[in-house]
Design an enzyme around this catalytic site. Sequence first.
Site, PDB file in Angstrom:
ATOM      1  N   LYS A  96      -2.844  59.575  -9.667  1.00  0.00           N
ATOM      2  CA  LYS A  96      -3.722  58.651 -10.381  1.00  0.00           C
ATOM      3  C   LYS A  96      -5.168  58.862  -9.949  1.00  0.00           C
ATOM      4  O   LYS A  96      -5.540  58.561  -8.818  1.00  0.00           O
ATOM      5  CB  LYS A  96      -3.352  57.193 -10.094  1.00  0.00           C
ATOM      6  CG  LYS A  96      -4.097  56.243 -11.026  1.00  0.00           C
ATOM      7  CD  LYS A  96      -4.256  54.839 -10.479  1.00  0.00           C
ATOM      8  CE  LYS A  96      -5.556  54.627  -9.761  1.00  0.00           C
ATOM      9  NZ  LYS A  96      -6.762  54.703 -10.595  1.00  0.00           N
ATOM     10  N   GLU A 120      -6.201  57.419   3.975  1.00  0.00           N
ATOM     11  CA  GLU A 120      -7.529  57.900   4.390  1.00  0.00           C
ATOM     12  C   GLU A 120      -8.513  56.842   3.923  1.00  0.00           C
ATOM     13  O   GLU A 120      -8.751  56.706   2.725  1.00  0.00           O
ATOM     14  CB  GLU A 120      -7.855  59.254   3.728  1.00  0.00           C
ATOM     15  CG  GLU A 120      -6.922  60.387   4.097  1.00  0.00           C
ATOM     16  CD  GLU A 120      -7.080  60.867   5.527  1.00  0.00           C
ATOM     17  OE1 GLU A 120      -7.933  60.340   6.281  1.00  0.00           O
ATOM     18  OE2 GLU A 120      -6.313  61.778   5.910  1.00  0.00           O
ATOM     19  N   CYS A 135     -16.675  59.112   3.171  1.00  0.00           N
ATOM     20  CA  CYS A 135     -16.097  58.376   4.302  1.00  0.00           C
ATOM     21  C   CYS A 135     -16.525  59.007   5.631  1.00  0.00           C
ATOM     22  O   CYS A 135     -16.435  58.356   6.664  1.00  0.00           O
ATOM     23  CB  CYS A 135     -14.587  58.314   4.183  1.00  0.00           C
ATOM     24  SG  CYS A 135     -13.836  59.865   3.701  1.00  0.00           S
ATOM     25  N   GLU A 145     -19.102  49.652   6.245  1.00  0.00           N
ATOM     26  CA  GLU A 145     -19.318  50.903   5.517  1.00  0.00           C
ATOM     27  C   GLU A 145     -20.174  50.604   4.279  1.00  0.00           C
ATOM     28  O   GLU A 145     -19.785  49.807   3.428  1.00  0.00           O
ATOM     29  CB  GLU A 145     -17.972  51.486   5.080  1.00  0.00           C
ATOM     30  CG  GLU A 145     -18.121  52.782   4.327  1.00  0.00           C
ATOM     31  CD  GLU A 145     -16.785  53.463   4.032  1.00  0.00           C
ATOM     32  OE1 GLU A 145     -15.920  52.822   3.421  1.00  0.00           O
ATOM     33  OE2 GLU A 145     -16.626  54.629   4.426  1.00  0.00           O
TER      34      GLU A 145
HETATM   35  P1  NAP Z   1     -10.627  51.281  -4.000  1.00  0.00           P
HETATM   36  O1  NAP Z   1     -10.516  50.035  -4.779  1.00  0.00           O
HETATM   37  O2  NAP Z   1      -9.957  51.376  -2.695  1.00  0.00           O
HETATM   38  O3  NAP Z   1     -10.124  52.461  -4.979  1.00  0.00           O
HETATM   39  C1  NAP Z   1      -9.546  53.677  -4.572  1.00  0.00           C
HETATM   40  C2  NAP Z   1      -8.389  54.021  -5.511  1.00  0.00           C
HETATM   41  O4  NAP Z   1      -7.357  53.046  -5.392  1.00  0.00           O
HETATM   42  C3  NAP Z   1      -8.761  54.044  -6.981  1.00  0.00           C
HETATM   43  O5  NAP Z   1      -8.025  55.040  -7.652  1.00  0.00           O
HETATM   44  C4  NAP Z   1      -8.324  52.660  -7.423  1.00  0.00           C
HETATM   45  O6  NAP Z   1      -8.103  52.529  -8.809  1.00  0.00           O
HETATM   46  C5  NAP Z   1      -7.057  52.492  -6.650  1.00  0.00           C
HETATM   47  N1  NAP Z   1      -6.630  51.092  -6.485  1.00  0.00           N
HETATM   48  C6  NAP Z   1      -7.400  49.978  -6.525  1.00  0.00           C
HETATM   49  N2  NAP Z   1      -6.642  48.882  -6.334  1.00  0.00           N
HETATM   50  C7  NAP Z   1      -5.359  49.296  -6.192  1.00  0.00           C
HETATM   51  C8  NAP Z   1      -4.127  48.639  -5.963  1.00  0.00           C
HETATM   52  N3  NAP Z   1      -4.037  47.312  -5.852  1.00  0.00           N
HETATM   53  N4  NAP Z   1      -3.008  49.378  -5.853  1.00  0.00           N
HETATM   54  C9  NAP Z   1      -3.070  50.719  -5.944  1.00  0.00           C
HETATM   55  N5  NAP Z   1      -4.209  51.401  -6.158  1.00  0.00           N
HETATM   56  C10 NAP Z   1      -5.353  50.702  -6.277  1.00  0.00           C
HETATM   57  O7  NAP Z   1     -12.131  51.652  -3.770  1.00  0.00           O
HETATM   58  P2  NAP Z   1     -13.389  51.273  -4.699  1.00  0.00           P
HETATM   59  O8  NAP Z   1     -13.243  49.880  -5.250  1.00  0.00           O
HETATM   60  O9  NAP Z   1     -13.543  52.371  -5.672  1.00  0.00           O
HETATM   61  O10 NAP Z   1     -14.583  51.323  -3.659  1.00  0.00           O
HETATM   62  C11 NAP Z   1     -14.870  50.216  -2.822  1.00  0.00           C
HETATM   63  C12 NAP Z   1     -15.310  50.667  -1.440  1.00  0.00           C
HETATM   64  O11 NAP Z   1     -14.258  51.393  -0.817  1.00  0.00           O
HETATM   65  C13 NAP Z   1     -16.467  51.650  -1.414  1.00  0.00           C
HETATM   66  O12 NAP Z   1     -17.684  51.038  -1.544  1.00  0.00           O
HETATM   67  C14 NAP Z   1     -16.252  52.319  -0.070  1.00  0.00           C
HETATM   68  O13 NAP Z   1     -16.779  51.530   0.967  1.00  0.00           O
HETATM   69  C15 NAP Z   1     -14.768  52.393   0.048  1.00  0.00           C
HETATM   70  N6  NAP Z   1     -14.246  53.713  -0.391  1.00  0.00           N
HETATM   71  C16 NAP Z   1     -13.863  54.608   0.557  1.00  0.00           C
HETATM   72  C17 NAP Z   1     -13.407  55.857   0.156  1.00  0.00           C
HETATM   73  C18 NAP Z   1     -12.976  56.884   1.133  1.00  0.00           C
HETATM   74  O14 NAP Z   1     -13.090  58.067   0.867  1.00  0.00           O
HETATM   75  N7  NAP Z   1     -12.419  56.511   2.263  1.00  0.00           N
HETATM   76  C19 NAP Z   1     -13.351  56.205  -1.186  1.00  0.00           C
HETATM   77  C20 NAP Z   1     -13.722  55.248  -2.126  1.00  0.00           C
HETATM   78  C21 NAP Z   1     -14.171  54.016  -1.707  1.00  0.00           C
HETATM   79  P3  NAP Z   1      -9.328  52.122  -9.794  1.00  0.00           P
HETATM   80  O15 NAP Z   1      -9.838  53.392 -10.286  1.00  0.00           O
HETATM   81  O16 NAP Z   1      -8.717  51.314 -10.862  1.00  0.00           O
HETATM   82  O17 NAP Z   1     -10.332  51.362  -8.990  1.00  0.00           O
END
Ligand code: NAP
Length: 453
Positions: free
Chosen positions: A154, A229, A263, A356
């Site tokens: 996904k 991760e 990250c 972060e």
């Molecule tokens: P996120 O919500 O953790 O999204 C990452 C992935 O998980 C996306 O594909 C997302 O789908 C999916 N997801 C969201 N809710 C889920 C659930 N309940 N069950 C299963 N999968 C789910 O991250 P974000 O909202 O994009 O970003 C928020 C913050 O997270 C950023 O500002 C940053 O601080 C952190 N982040 C960290 C990393 C890293 O590399 N460690 C990467 C991204 C973000 P959708 O596409 O529908 O959202």
Amino acid sequence: MTTTQVVNPATEEVVATVEAADEAATDVAIERAQQALPGWRAVAPGDRARLLRRFAEAVDADLENLAALEVRNAGHTIGNARWEAGNVRDVLHYSAGLPERLLGSQIPVAGGVNLTFHEPLGVVGIIVPWNFPMPIAAWGFGPALAAGNTVVLKPAELTPLTAVRLGELAARAGLPDNVFQVIPGRGSVVGARFVTHPAVRKVVFTGSTEVGKQIMAGCADQVKRVTLELGGKNANIVFADADVERAAATAPYGVFDNAGQDCCARSRILVQRSIFDRFLELLEPAVRGVRVGDPADADTEMGPLISAAHRERVAGFLEPSTKVAFTGSRPDGPGFWFPPTVVLPSSPADRVVTEEVFGPVVAVLPFDDEADALRIANDTEYGLSGSIWTSDVGRALRVSRGVEAGNLSVNSHSSVRYWTPFGGFKQSGLGRELGPDAARAFTETKNVFIATD
Ligand code: NAP
Ligand code: MG
């Protein structure tokens, strides 16, 4: 089926409309992946290797197209996007070396022969964030496929285009039907179903610590395997005995690459007090010199943030009381731009020091000695990466051993090589990706005793 509009973050124009899978469509894909499993497992190791090599070659032949897609979809600079597509190719080539090397062992026992096997897990669900859509996907699917698993992937809603293209390239390379499926859709629908569907035997998640914890809790219900991760609040530690000019000149690229949406971003710079002022004097022109602009221009070093909502989140870290030392530039006009920003925190409890940001904002803090540097570096719930700048090899090793993080670099800011392990300590994650053991993470060890008496 609902649809999602994909927006170019540098122009705010809609570049594509993608169908989003609902729960029923996700279930169909998972069931197909399960049906494809016996056939894929039965492909001889050398043939599985050959198919992965062909997939790598298809990615290489499509490299410019994949890179251009990522520039349009994620606002990545063209230089970064080419590296990312090349990384997918390289991860696939490396993974192609794994099927014939999934070695078990023969352990001496009385009255028989004892063997171990590394069996594939089954269907693996990979959930990818928007910050590095191509590499993060490949770090999961390359070794998972090599070990004989089938994969449902996904992509993030914001950045599905390169993942969809990689699915097409896999089919073109001759991977059997349903061995590798890309399912765009919402995290709360498609991603959540990977957690609850019993046929999915492992979830590989990269993203926020908040969602990662929910996934881990959800997986507990079926004792489902999970790799996480998550975030980072990484320290770039600069000692007085370092090459201070080089440390200052490179520090912006250690945090502002990919507009800080990384990250591994070194978003805390810890500088020994005796060189603190000089370091800031050197850092200022380096930050002002970061070329921010059109990501399609080969000279550009930093593009926009991914979305308007994310820009608002990043901006929220700069409170009226926050002391901004200096900023770099940003273009005017449309696009989710944010300038490189250097902050001098007033307290170690400031959100910009503890949380972060995931944007181009860095906090610079002084420290007194080695012990103080380690105390500050480790004063975080995260533990992903970090850098140590010093010319003393003993100190480099002592501090490397002392920092509670999975990926450290000395006199450098590089964290990622596909042939070395990558992952976090503490709340930065669970498990490791990449490196020589990558395929093992997608297997169960089976022990078989054969009586000979
Ligand atoms: P996120 O919500 O953790 O999204 C990452 C992935 O998980 C996306 O594909 C997302 O789908 C999916 N997801 C969201 N809710 C889920 C659930 N309940 N069950 C299963 N999968 C789910 O991250 P974000 O909202 O994009 O970003 C928020 C913050 O997270 C950023 O500002 C940053 O601080 C952190 N982040 C960290 C990393 C890293 O590399 N460690 C990467 C991204 C973000 P959708 O596409 O529908 O959202
Ligand atoms: Mg989210």
